[in-house]
Design a protein around this motif. Sequence first.
Motif, PDB file in Angstrom:
ATOM      1  N   ALA A  49       0.858  -1.200  -0.157  1.00  0.00           N
ATOM      2  CA  ALA A  49       0.250   0.062   0.219  1.00  0.00           C
ATOM      3  C   ALA A  49       1.157   1.122   0.040  1.00  0.00           C
ATOM      4  N   GLY A  50       1.860   1.407   0.975  1.00  0.00           N
ATOM      5  CA  GLY A  50       3.021   2.250   0.523  1.00  0.00           C
ATOM      6  C   GLY A  50       3.532   2.742   0.107  1.00  0.00           C
ATOM      7  N   PHE A  51       3.836   1.958  -0.573  1.00  0.00           N
ATOM      8  CA  PHE A  51       5.362   1.963  -2.589  1.00  0.00           C
ATOM      9  C   PHE A  51       4.990   0.921  -3.828  1.00  0.00           C
ATOM     10  N   ALA A  58      -5.831   3.697  -4.866  1.00  0.00           N
ATOM     11  CA  ALA A  58      -5.421   2.333  -5.298  1.00  0.00           C
ATOM     12  C   ALA A  58      -4.983   1.760  -3.829  1.00  0.00           C
ATOM     13  N   SER A  59      -3.757   3.358  -3.252  1.00  0.00           N
ATOM     14  CA  SER A  59      -3.605   2.678  -1.559  1.00  0.00           C
ATOM     15  C   SER A  59      -4.532   1.865  -0.975  1.00  0.00           C
ATOM     16  N   ARG A  60      -5.035   2.734  -1.052  1.00  0.00           N
ATOM     17  CA  ARG A  60      -6.240   2.459   0.275  1.00  0.00           C
ATOM     18  C   ARG A  60      -6.820   1.660   0.376  1.00  0.00           C
ATOM     19  N   THR A  61      -7.430   1.375  -1.381  1.00  0.00           N
ATOM     20  CA  THR A  61      -7.847  -0.417  -0.801  1.00  0.00           C
ATOM     21  C   THR A  61      -7.098  -0.788  -0.957  1.00  0.00           C
ATOM     22  N   ALA A  65      -8.668  -3.786   1.902  1.00  0.00           N
ATOM     23  CA  ALA A  65      -9.063  -5.237   1.336  1.00  0.00           C
ATOM     24  C   ALA A  65      -7.969  -5.692   1.693  1.00  0.00           C
ATOM     25  N   GLY A  66      -6.112  -5.108   2.080  1.00  0.00           N
ATOM     26  CA  GLY A  66      -5.314  -6.424   2.107  1.00  0.00           C
ATOM     27  C   GLY A  66      -5.786  -6.899   3.735  1.00  0.00           C
ATOM     28  N   HIS A 349     -14.604  -1.268  -8.192  1.00  0.00           N
ATOM     29  CA  HIS A 349     -14.849   0.116  -8.098  1.00  0.00           C
ATOM     30  C   HIS A 349     -13.717   0.988  -7.981  1.00  0.00           C
ATOM     31  N   SER A 350     -12.988   0.528  -7.272  1.00  0.00           N
ATOM     32  CA  SER A 350     -11.357   1.126  -7.537  1.00  0.00           C
ATOM     33  C   SER A 350     -10.260   0.491  -8.515  1.00  0.00           C
TER      34      SER A 350
END
Length: 470
Positions: A49-51, A58-61, A65-66, A349-350
Amino acid sequence: MTSPLATTSDDAEALLPSPLQATPPPSSPRRWTRPVLALVGLGAVAGLAGFGVQGDVASRTVLVAGVCLVLWLTELVPPFVPTLLLLGATPVVLGPLGSEYRLSSVLAWCSDPVLILFLGGFTLEVAAMRHGLDSAVARHVVRLSRGRPRLLLLLVMGGVAFLSMWMSNVAAAAMMLAALRPLLLASPPGAPLRPALLAGVALGANLGGMATPVGSGPNALAVSAASAHAHVTFAGWMAFALPLTLLMLLLGFGLVLLRFPMRGLLTLPAQPARMLDSSGRRVLAVSAACVVAWLTEPLHGVPAPVVALGATALLFGTGLLKREDLGRLDWSTMLLIAGGLALGRLLEHSGLVAHALDGARLEAWPREARLGALVVVAAGLSALMSNTGTAALLMPLALSVEPSASTPILVAMGCSFGIPFAISTPPNAMAAGEGLDTTELLKLGLPLMLAGCLLVSLTGPTVLRLFGLP
């Protein structure tokens, strides 16, 4: 209904007698590895999510989700907890980025008729357990064998598979083990009868869930996912899944006989005959009418979820089920399935799945190879993790690779084949807890898994096209 915490009706944790509680054997590595795997998975999610992705959505999804997927797949917490986390975290984390991520929209992602269908299935299950229909089936199976061990094994596998088609595979296995307990206790040490019956119960419970839409959590997700491309009726599902289930049961029966050859006649322990009372007969009539209505949906046009609602109302309205029985319904699995639906919509959606596949070039593979790979991956993951969690992870990815009605159905079939280990499903753990060597489960489950994946990969797309599911 199949796999740990999953099985509808393989995801259920039914109210079972304590001697048959589905707990892994003491040597199960899962007890030690789950926290470690969860920490590793959460660390990987944070890094990705960070890199690993670009853009706030995308990063928040990936983060939301992860985390939910790690919790589902490692089973570190009860299966409904990630669903609650997903429904609560999505509006908080992604809500500021768009109205489609606000609470009202997120809750709408879960409003799928398949949940009502499962509510009806769970209501019939509780009614059957309350009035003794399930134990009656198990007792009849033992009596009909007339002391012939091979016939007993065949009837046990068929009986527990039939129960697993309509109720939790945990409850189905528990009822059959309870009926077999006097015979298992009387079996001399080293005799092939005991391990053969225990293996038969595990395999029958695992494979029976494939046959109906209410048989397991992955089936529910598949029906919902396929609805975007074609309507899958209850009868339509059984038309292609029941023959596959029967074939796999016969293959499993043959493997068990090869591993544990049995001859001669058995002396069956005396069991008092118990007739169903009037309430039990009324529950049987309601259940039979509900199943007939499900199977004849193409004739009368009443959707299967509506039939399920009618059966639920009838059972509670006539007093066959009481107010306290409402708490015995498997709400945990309902929430798990709702979470799988919501996760798929979040990824859709993402645009995260489409973005991840941009450079994969899977379109160069033949269609059969793509579908076969998805089936094998589904079986492999389900052998080690929750089958409904696996389905929730793979179906959005699978539909991006091969957008068709047959794709989620094949993935669901693959999830049902993940059965080779003692930790793969609750019925396997129960059989191991009753004394079946875990290596025997591997020797029987691995060939079945490979054969099932090969059969579904080679014939599944063609068979489904014959039933109007391209």
